[in-house]
Design a protein around this motif. Structure first.
Motif, mmCIF file in Angstrom:
data_model
loop_
_atom_site.group_PDB
_atom_site.id
_atom_site.type_symbol
_atom_site.label_atom_id
_atom_site.label_comp_id
_atom_site.label_asym_id
_atom_site.label_seq_id
_atom_site.Cartn_x
_atom_site.Cartn_y
_atom_site.Cartn_z
ATOM 1 N N ARG A 217 -55.330 -7.792 -29.335
ATOM 2 C CA ARG A 217 -54.243 -6.829 -29.525
ATOM 3 C C ARG A 217 -53.215 -6.886 -28.399
ATOM 4 O O ARG A 217 -53.565 -7.057 -27.225
ATOM 5 C CB ARG A 217 -54.803 -5.406 -29.571
ATOM 6 N N GLY A 218 -51.981 -6.698 -28.787
ATOM 7 C CA GLY A 218 -50.916 -6.529 -27.796
ATOM 8 C C GLY A 218 -50.824 -5.059 -27.435
ATOM 9 O O GLY A 218 -49.858 -4.373 -27.778
ATOM 10 N N SER A 219 -51.832 -4.572 -26.720
ATOM 11 C CA SER A 219 -51.890 -3.160 -26.329
ATOM 12 C C SER A 219 -52.011 -3.062 -24.817
ATOM 13 O O SER A 219 -52.341 -4.034 -24.136
ATOM 14 C CB SER A 219 -53.093 -2.471 -26.987
ATOM 15 N N ALA A 220 -51.749 -1.872 -24.293
ATOM 16 C CA ALA A 220 -51.837 -1.666 -22.846
ATOM 17 C C ALA A 220 -53.249 -1.929 -22.341
ATOM 18 O O ALA A 220 -53.447 -2.459 -21.251
ATOM 19 C CB ALA A 220 -51.403 -0.245 -22.498
ATOM 20 N N LYS A 221 -54.241 -1.606 -23.165
ATOM 21 C CA LYS A 221 -55.634 -1.762 -22.750
ATOM 22 C C LYS A 221 -56.081 -3.214 -22.781
ATOM 23 O O LYS A 221 -56.877 -3.650 -21.957
ATOM 24 C CB LYS A 221 -56.526 -0.919 -23.666
ATOM 25 N N ILE B 287 -49.372 -5.184 -32.453
ATOM 26 C CA ILE B 287 -49.279 -6.587 -32.818
ATOM 27 C C ILE B 287 -50.531 -7.284 -32.290
ATOM 28 O O ILE B 287 -51.085 -6.883 -31.258
ATOM 29 C CB ILE B 287 -48.000 -7.226 -32.219
ATOM 30 N N SER B 288 -51.035 -8.297 -33.013
ATOM 31 C CA SER B 288 -52.248 -9.007 -32.593
ATOM 32 C C SER B 288 -52.026 -10.506 -32.672
ATOM 33 O O SER B 288 -51.314 -10.994 -33.570
ATOM 34 C CB SER B 288 -53.444 -8.615 -33.470
ATOM 35 N N PHE B 289 -52.616 -11.239 -31.752
ATOM 36 C CA PHE B 289 -52.459 -12.693 -31.674
ATOM 37 C C PHE B 289 -53.840 -13.358 -31.711
ATOM 38 O O PHE B 289 -54.773 -12.882 -31.071
ATOM 39 C CB PHE B 289 -51.758 -13.094 -30.373
ATOM 40 N N ARG B 290 -53.922 -14.473 -32.472
ATOM 41 C CA ARG B 290 -55.163 -15.247 -32.474
ATOM 42 C C ARG B 290 -54.832 -16.707 -32.215
ATOM 43 O O ARG B 290 -54.132 -17.353 -32.998
ATOM 44 C CB ARG B 290 -55.891 -15.125 -33.819
ATOM 45 N N PRO B 291 -55.319 -17.249 -31.083
ATOM 46 C CA PRO B 291 -55.075 -18.661 -30.782
ATOM 47 C C PRO B 291 -55.810 -19.564 -31.771
ATOM 48 O O PRO B 291 -56.745 -19.133 -32.448
ATOM 49 C CB PRO B 291 -55.632 -18.829 -29.363
ATOM 50 N N LEU B 292 -55.418 -20.800 -31.807
ATOM 51 C CA LEU B 292 -56.008 -21.760 -32.748
ATOM 52 C C LEU B 292 -57.513 -21.902 -32.575
ATOM 53 O O LEU B 292 -58.254 -21.989 -33.548
ATOM 54 C CB LEU B 292 -55.351 -23.138 -32.542
ATOM 55 N N ASP B 293 -57.985 -21.913 -31.332
ATOM 56 C CA ASP B 293 -59.389 -22.222 -31.081
ATOM 57 C C ASP B 293 -60.265 -20.986 -30.918
ATOM 58 O O ASP B 293 -61.390 -21.072 -30.441
ATOM 59 C CB ASP B 293 -59.511 -23.096 -29.829
ATOM 60 N N GLY C 259 -49.093 -22.314 -32.573
ATOM 61 C CA GLY C 259 -50.388 -22.291 -33.233
ATOM 62 C C GLY C 259 -51.028 -20.930 -33.332
ATOM 63 O O GLY C 259 -52.181 -20.814 -33.757
ATOM 64 N N TYR C 260 -50.315 -19.872 -32.951
ATOM 65 C CA TYR C 260 -50.873 -18.528 -33.004
ATOM 66 C C TYR C 260 -50.756 -17.944 -34.407
ATOM 67 O O TYR C 260 -49.722 -18.087 -35.081
ATOM 68 C CB TYR C 260 -50.146 -17.595 -32.035
ATOM 69 N N GLU C 261 -51.814 -17.274 -34.835
ATOM 70 C CA GLU C 261 -51.753 -16.453 -36.038
ATOM 71 C C GLU C 261 -51.409 -15.037 -35.578
ATOM 72 O O GLU C 261 -51.998 -14.520 -34.629
ATOM 73 C CB GLU C 261 -53.088 -16.466 -36.769
ATOM 74 N N ILE C 262 -50.449 -14.403 -36.236
ATOM 75 C CA ILE C 262 -49.952 -13.097 -35.793
ATOM 76 C C ILE C 262 -50.060 -12.099 -36.931
ATOM 77 O O ILE C 262 -49.760 -12.418 -38.085
ATOM 78 C CB ILE C 262 -48.478 -13.189 -35.325
ATOM 79 N N LYS C 263 -50.464 -10.881 -36.605
ATOM 80 C CA LYS C 263 -50.460 -9.800 -37.586
ATOM 81 C C LYS C 263 -50.028 -8.500 -36.902
ATOM 82 O O LYS C 263 -50.116 -8.366 -35.688
ATOM 83 C CB LYS C 263 -51.827 -9.632 -38.230
ATOM 84 N N GLY C 264 -49.522 -7.568 -37.720
ATOM 85 C CA GLY C 264 -49.069 -6.281 -37.184
ATOM 86 C C GLY C 264 -47.772 -6.365 -36.428
ATOM 87 O O GLY C 264 -47.474 -5.512 -35.595
ATOM 88 N N GLU C 265 -46.942 -7.376 -36.735
ATOM 89 C CA GLU C 265 -45.737 -7.591 -35.942
ATOM 90 C C GLU C 265 -44.538 -6.757 -36.399
ATOM 91 O O GLU C 265 -43.556 -6.618 -35.675
ATOM 92 C CB GLU C 265 -45.352 -9.075 -35.962
ATOM 93 N N THR C 266 -44.601 -6.180 -37.604
ATOM 94 C CA THR C 266 -43.432 -5.464 -38.146
ATOM 95 C C THR C 266 -43.363 -4.036 -37.599
ATOM 96 O O THR C 266 -44.335 -3.490 -37.066
ATOM 97 C CB THR C 266 -43.484 -5.420 -39.676
ATOM 98 N N PHE C 267 -42.171 -3.429 -37.783
ATOM 99 C CA PHE C 267 -41.942 -2.061 -37.314
ATOM 100 C C PHE C 267 -41.739 -1.090 -38.475
ATOM 101 O O PHE C 267 -41.413 0.075 -38.248
ATOM 102 C CB PHE C 267 -40.701 -2.023 -36.397
ATOM 103 N N GLU C 268 -41.941 -1.556 -39.683
ATOM 104 C CA GLU C 268 -41.701 -0.702 -40.846
ATOM 105 C C GLU C 268 -42.758 0.400 -40.942
ATOM 106 O O GLU C 268 -43.827 0.331 -40.330
ATOM 107 C CB GLU C 268 -41.714 -1.554 -42.124
#
Length: 456
Positions: A229-233, A217-223, A201-210
């Motif tokens: 962001r999938g970042s160190a911070k 990469i960023s994840f948004r749960p359904l609710d 159910g996750y919406e994902i953006k920024g997943e490519t390496f091109e």
């Protein structure tokens, strides 16, 4: 136990030192110590060192506080622990003033040290790692002095509400991490990982390496309304898209290379527990595992007498190396202080000569007071230590210091390796003693085995 905290001083070093040296707080300055400076002129000493520093950091000094639990330590012992902490943290490189305040319910130490060292004039690097190092050293000293220590928590530095919600299983960032970990474990490829996350159910953006793709990469749960962001911070360094792909690829590498189990490093399984007594199958498995552990330990050591001899030799070698490190540290601390004053002496000697030749000494002194004070203090210390001022060679002293540092690093590596080896050898000895004590082999077969491969 002792709590520690540290902060930088960007201005008014003299006021900070005046505060910690307050006679009302230090029993009329009984509990005031210093290294490579005098409390009265520490600000001038610090400025001299900072003026030779190449780094442009605004930090002029650091203020370290070590506070003890009420009623747990005496004034004298607290001051002694503070000095030991300052010497261990600063390694004789930085000038400092130490005071112990006794006017509160809890005794606490104040350590103000120069932001630049006296050897290379490099700035002290204040970060989380250096703070954890200070805290660990403080805990070690508390143990040595039989004081209680703070039990380190695995999760620190987070807000209480976030910690509490994680304990209740409701922190949504924690849930995202759990879902990512699950999908990494289940996926064979990065693309399959993305598919599994979207299936959850996750919406994902920024997943490519091109080229031109988003950095994270960023994840948004359904609710939820916003992406994380999938970042160190945000989620942590293990959850960037680069690291996620690496973790998936590493699974294949681990499967292709199956490491040999090191049984000798494991403890024998205690088969006296009720679950083993009620399960013949489990008991048989434990017996086989214990045999593997004992056999590998047996094969690696040669004989019990050899093993005990190795433990004795390695223990003594580690002990000797550690004692040598302590002696070197004391020598290095003394030498670092001499180097600091030698530099001050040579730099400010010309002001002293001009002062002696001046037609108006009072006016000259008012103009160059700091330089003349530093020169006088440096000369007095060097003469007290028996240094020949005419043949003073700062470069030679620094070369000697670097050689001592090299020896210290080598000896430190030696005693740490010895400690690890002794720990491993003691584990083998414990396993063999325990195994031989638990089993009663047939006397005839035991005698036959000894003839072929003597151990005892």
């Amino acid at each position: 136990m002792a709590y520690t905290k540290i902060h930088a001083i960007k201005a008014t070093i003299d006021k900070a030192i005046d505060y910690i040296c307050n006679p009302d707080k230090t029993d009329e300055q009984i509990y005031v110590s210093s290294y490579a400076c005098a409390p009265e002129t520490a600000a001038i000493d610090f400025k001299y060192t900072l003026d030779h520093c190449r780094e442009n950091s605004p930090n002029k000094a650091y203020h370290l506080i070590q506070a003890f639990a009420p009623g747990e330590v005496s004034y004298e012992e607290a001051h002694r622990i503070g000095k030991e902490l300052a010497d261990k943290v600063l390694e004789g490189k930085y000038s400092y003033v130490l005071t112990t305040h006794i006017d509160k319910g809890h005794i606490h130490n104040h350590i103000i040290f120069c932001a630049a060292d006296n050897i290379e004039h490099n700035k002290y690097h204040d970060c989380k790692q250096s703070y954890y190092h200070i805290r660990n050293l403080s805990d070690e000293l508390c143990k040595e002095h039989n004081l209680s220590v703070i039990i380190p928590g695995a999760q620190r530095g987070r807000k209480y509400k976030e910690w509490q919600s994680e304990q209740n299983g409701s922190a949504w960032k924690t849930q995202i991490r759990k879902d990512i970990n699950f999908c990494i474990k289940s996926a064979s490829t990065y693309e399959e990982f993305l598919l599994l996350m979207r299936a959850k159910g996750y919406e994902i953006k920024g997943e490519t390496f091109e080229e031109g793709a988003a950095k994270y990469i960023s994840f948004r749960p359904l609710d939820k309304e916003r992406f994380v962001r999938g970042s160190a911070k945000s989620l942590g360094k293990e959850y960037t898209k680069e690291r996620i792909r690496e973790r998936i690829e590493m699974k294949h590498e681990r499967k292709s290379v199956i490491p040999k189990k090191d049984y000798s490093a494991r403890r024998l399984i205690d088969t006296s527990d009720e679950k083993f007594q009620n399960s013949p199958g489990l008991q048989q498995w434990a017996t086989i595992e214990n045999l593997k552990i004992a056999t590998q330990s047996y094969n690696e050591v040669g004989s019990l007498s050899d093993l005990k001899h190795q433990i004795t030799v390695k223990t003594e070698a580690g002990k000797s190396a550690k004692q040598s490190v302590v002696k070197l540290e004391h020598h290095m601390k003394d030498l670092a202080e001499i180097i600091k004053y030698a530099e001050q002496y040579k730099t400010n000697r010309s002001y002293h000569i001009a002062y002696k030749k001046s037609k108006n000494p009072d006016a000259y002194f008012r103009r160059y007071e700091s330089q003349l004070i530093l020169y006088g203090g440096a000369r007095r210390v060097l003469e007290q230590t028996g240094i020949n001022l005419k043949g003073l060679n700062v470069d030679k002293l620094k070369a000697e210091y670097q050689e001592l540092m090299k020896q210290k690093n080598e000896l430190t590596s030696t005693y740490k390796n010895c400690e690890k080896e002794v720990q491993s050898l003691n584990r083998k000895l414990e396993n063999l003693n325990q195994y031989l004590g638990q089993t009663q082999p047939d006397f005839t077969s035991e005698q036959s085995r000894k003839k072929n491969n003597p151990i005892l």
